[in-house]
Design a protein around this motif. Structure first.
Motif, mmCIF file in Angstrom:
data_model
loop_
_atom_site.group_PDB
_atom_site.id
_atom_site.type_symbol
_atom_site.label_atom_id
_atom_site.label_comp_id
_atom_site.label_asym_id
_atom_site.label_seq_id
_atom_site.Cartn_x
_atom_site.Cartn_y
_atom_site.Cartn_z
ATOM 1 N N GLY A 13 -61.459 38.693 23.725
ATOM 2 C CA GLY A 13 -62.071 38.334 25.004
ATOM 3 C C GLY A 13 -61.932 36.852 25.310
ATOM 4 N N PHE A 18 -56.406 32.356 28.374
ATOM 5 C CA PHE A 18 -54.935 32.343 28.359
ATOM 6 C C PHE A 18 -54.377 33.608 28.987
ATOM 7 C CE2 PHE A 18 -56.296 29.566 24.971
ATOM 8 C CZ PHE A 18 -55.522 28.437 25.197
ATOM 9 N N GLU A 32 -59.693 34.883 24.183
ATOM 10 C CA GLU A 32 -58.277 34.567 24.417
ATOM 11 C C GLU A 32 -57.832 34.967 25.826
ATOM 12 O OE1 GLU A 32 -56.993 35.170 19.739
ATOM 13 O OE2 GLU A 32 -55.962 36.325 21.289
ATOM 14 N N VAL A 33 -58.159 36.200 26.232
ATOM 15 C CA VAL A 33 -57.688 36.641 27.561
ATOM 16 C C VAL A 33 -58.384 35.875 28.682
ATOM 17 C CG1 VAL A 33 -56.954 38.965 26.923
ATOM 18 C CG2 VAL A 33 -59.277 38.612 27.705
ATOM 19 N N GLU A 34 -59.598 35.417 28.384
ATOM 20 C CA GLU A 34 -60.321 34.669 29.413
ATOM 21 C C GLU A 34 -59.654 33.326 29.689
ATOM 22 O OE1 GLU A 34 -64.436 33.460 28.625
ATOM 23 O OE2 GLU A 34 -64.886 34.550 30.458
#
Lengths: 285, 282
Positions: free
Chosen positions: B116, B122, B118-120
């Motif tokens: 979470g 990058f 990371e996707v937020e």
């Protein structure tokens, strides 16, 4: 304990022996038949002897072309240099090039299947057409391909595309659909966008199974490649086999067939090892 | 009468609802052309910091209710509002812990927790940049902190979900959700597949997490004792005798819910409301 019992567990020696038994039987049967035929007819070319096979392999691996006599210049080159110009090598390179073009074209097919499974509008747009497309017998459209794309590389690659990609698309679509919806929702609740969910959640999960699907479709891929090469080509492994068939060159055809099987086995093994290495979490069913 | 006396007697001012379910109806069209009603006019307000347990018989629409708040399902009629905004899809404000498939099987424990974060920060493209790898170290530190809070060791961080027990998987799933600091935590039968002792441990853990983070929790369970043990309020869904779908049969605050002896009368009321539910809590 009965050999047909479900609960029986073969020992190490039994496993090894049984797994090689059919290979050994095949080899013994072959050479027995060859010897018998050569006793009856010393000029027999249908089932070549070991010496004839060895001569055939040498010719294929050390001569530039099956129809040409090796020149004095070629004879003076090193074995490696002669192999690099041999018909076996040039045919292998030609077929491998087409094979990898075909393989590369499967990756857009994977992406299409993924998008069809994830994005409903994509699925609705493509699914019915792909299902129909999948039922087209690729070899039946071969004449159309030769007329439309000519008899060079493109038509052979298109044959692979028509023959194998619908299966890969549909397989990827089904694999995408089999990802539990909880996983997609979980991705969104962790802040992922639609494309994050598609590529970082779903694709990563189905990727080992997709690789398996591609691996299992290597043989159909080669089948379509061989069909194309046999009908319209000036090089390639299948071209050579078709050419030698006219001269009853079984002493080269048989090594070629085994060489193709060996190469395909190596690609299959490499893909399996790569899959295992890249996806340690993946347990094959 | 002094000016301060009425103020002491008045209930404290109540916060605005964080979640509002406004006249929710859910129905599905069946193949024979008829309609199957699941929820039939649900009105429910949930305030920040509440721990709501939703109980009811199998098939009464508990999970549907949770999915509505999650945003993965839309009502046939009515509105679901979170902070006065109608919701249409799941997002990072609402953490989710389902009973099954709570973790990504292709990621290690650590990667599951940091996903979470990371996707937020990058995107698909930028997560190949050097900055990503630098930030990942910080994400991992945060993941280890969450793991410790959940009673797991750093050595568990490299394991894959299938190498963990059911209880450990759910602990990681809670850590994965909480690392995003969601306003609402939605748990759908999250402990149902666990053995009694693991379940008791998980109940203790989630109570502790709720107290520490003050996250609003919506907890769906079929277990009355679990619902009473955990929640500040129990919502009972039951089939409407006059119609097909379910309605809220009981909305029961659980005062002093830490005293197990007081459960019996409340459990009896809930059982009465639901019909013949089992009360086989751990």
């Amino acid at each position: 304990m009965s050999l047909l019992s479900i609960n029986v567990k073969p020992g190490r020696t039994a496993c090894w022996t049984l797994s090689w038994l059919l290979f050994a039987t095949g080899i013994v049967l072959y050479f027995y038949t060859a010897q018998k035929r050569h006793k009856e007819n010393p000029d027999d070319r249908v089932v070549p002897t070991l010496a004839q096979l060895a001569a055939g392999i040498y010719q294929a691996a050390m001569s530039p072309d099956g129809d040409e006599a090796p020149s004095a210049d070629v004879q003076s080159q090193s074995a490696f240099a002669r192999f690099r110009t041999s018909m076996l090598w040039t045919d292998t390179v030609a077929s491998a090039r087409r094979f990898f073009y075909g393989l590369a074209l499967l990756f857009p097919a994977v992406l299409l299947g993924l998008h069809m499974g994830i994005f409903p509008y994509f699925g609705v747009f493509f699914l019915r057409f792909i299902l129909f497309f999948d039922k087209i017998i690729a070899l039946s459209v071969l004449p159309i391909l030769f007329i439309a794309f000519g008899i060079d590389e493109l038509s052979k690659v298109m044959l692979i595309v028509i023959g194998v990609t619908p299966t890969i698309i549909l397989d990827t679509f089904n694999l995408t659909k089999s990802v539990p919806p909880e996983q997609l929702v979980k991705g969104f609740t962790l802040g992922a966008s639609d494309f994050d969910v598609a590529y970082r959640v779903v694709l990563k999960q189905i990727w080992p199974r997709v690789l398996n699907s591609i691996r299992l479709n290597l043989k159909p891929l080669m089948l379509f490649l061989f069909a194309g090469e046999m009908i319209a080509s000036t090089d390639g492994l299948a071209y050579r086999i078709a050419l030698l068939r006219r001269h009853m060159g079984m002493n080269i055809i048989i090594p070629y067939v085994l060489w193709v099987a060996f190469l395909l086995f190596l690609v299959d093994l490499a893909m399996r090892l790569l899959n295992k290495k890249l996806h340690p979490w993946f347990r094959e069913a | 009468m002094t000016a301060s006396a009425p103020a002491l007697l008045d209930p404290p001012p109540r916060a605005d609802p964080l979640i509002r379910l406004d006249n929710i109806h859910v129905s599905y069209a069946l193949k024979d052309g008829t309609e199957k009603k699941i929820l039939d006019g649900i009105d429910l307000d949930i305030r920040p910091g509440e721990f709501i347990s939703v109980v009811g018989q199998t098939g009464c629409g508990k999970s549907t209710l949770l999915r509505l708040v999650l945003g993965s399902e839309t009502p046939t009629e009515g509105r679901v509002l979170v902070e006065d905004r109608e919701i249409h899809r799941p997002d990072r404000d609402r953490g989710y812990v389902p009973q099954k498939y709570s973790l990504f099987p292709d990621k290690t424990v650590c990667d599951n927790i940091t996903f979470g974060l990371e996707v937020e920060e990058f995107s698909l493209v930028t997560h190949f940049t050097p900055r990503f790898y630098m930030r990942r170290r910080q994400f991992r530190t945060e993941a280890f902190r969450q793991l410790a809070k959940m009673g797991l060791h750093e050595s568990d961080s490299t394991k894959y979900p299938d190498q963990l027990s059911g209880g450990m998987q759910q602990r990681v799933a809670i850590a994965q959700a909480l690392v995003m600091k969601p306003k609402i935590l939605l748990m759908d039968e999250a402990f149902s597949a666990l053995d009694p002792s693991t379940r008791a441990g998980m109940q203790k853990l989630i109570r502790q997490v709720w107290k520490e983070t003050a996250t609003t929790v919506l907890f769906v369970t079929h277990n009355i004792a679990e619902a009473l043990h955990l929640a500040t309020r129990v919502v009972v869904l039951a089939k409407n005798p006059d119609a097909d779908g379910s309605r809220i049969a009981l909305d029961l605050p659980v005062p002093g819910h830490e005293f197990a002896d007081d459960y019996a009368p409340l459990a009896a009321r809930i059982e009465q409301a639901t019909g013949h539910m089992r009360s086989d809590a751990s």
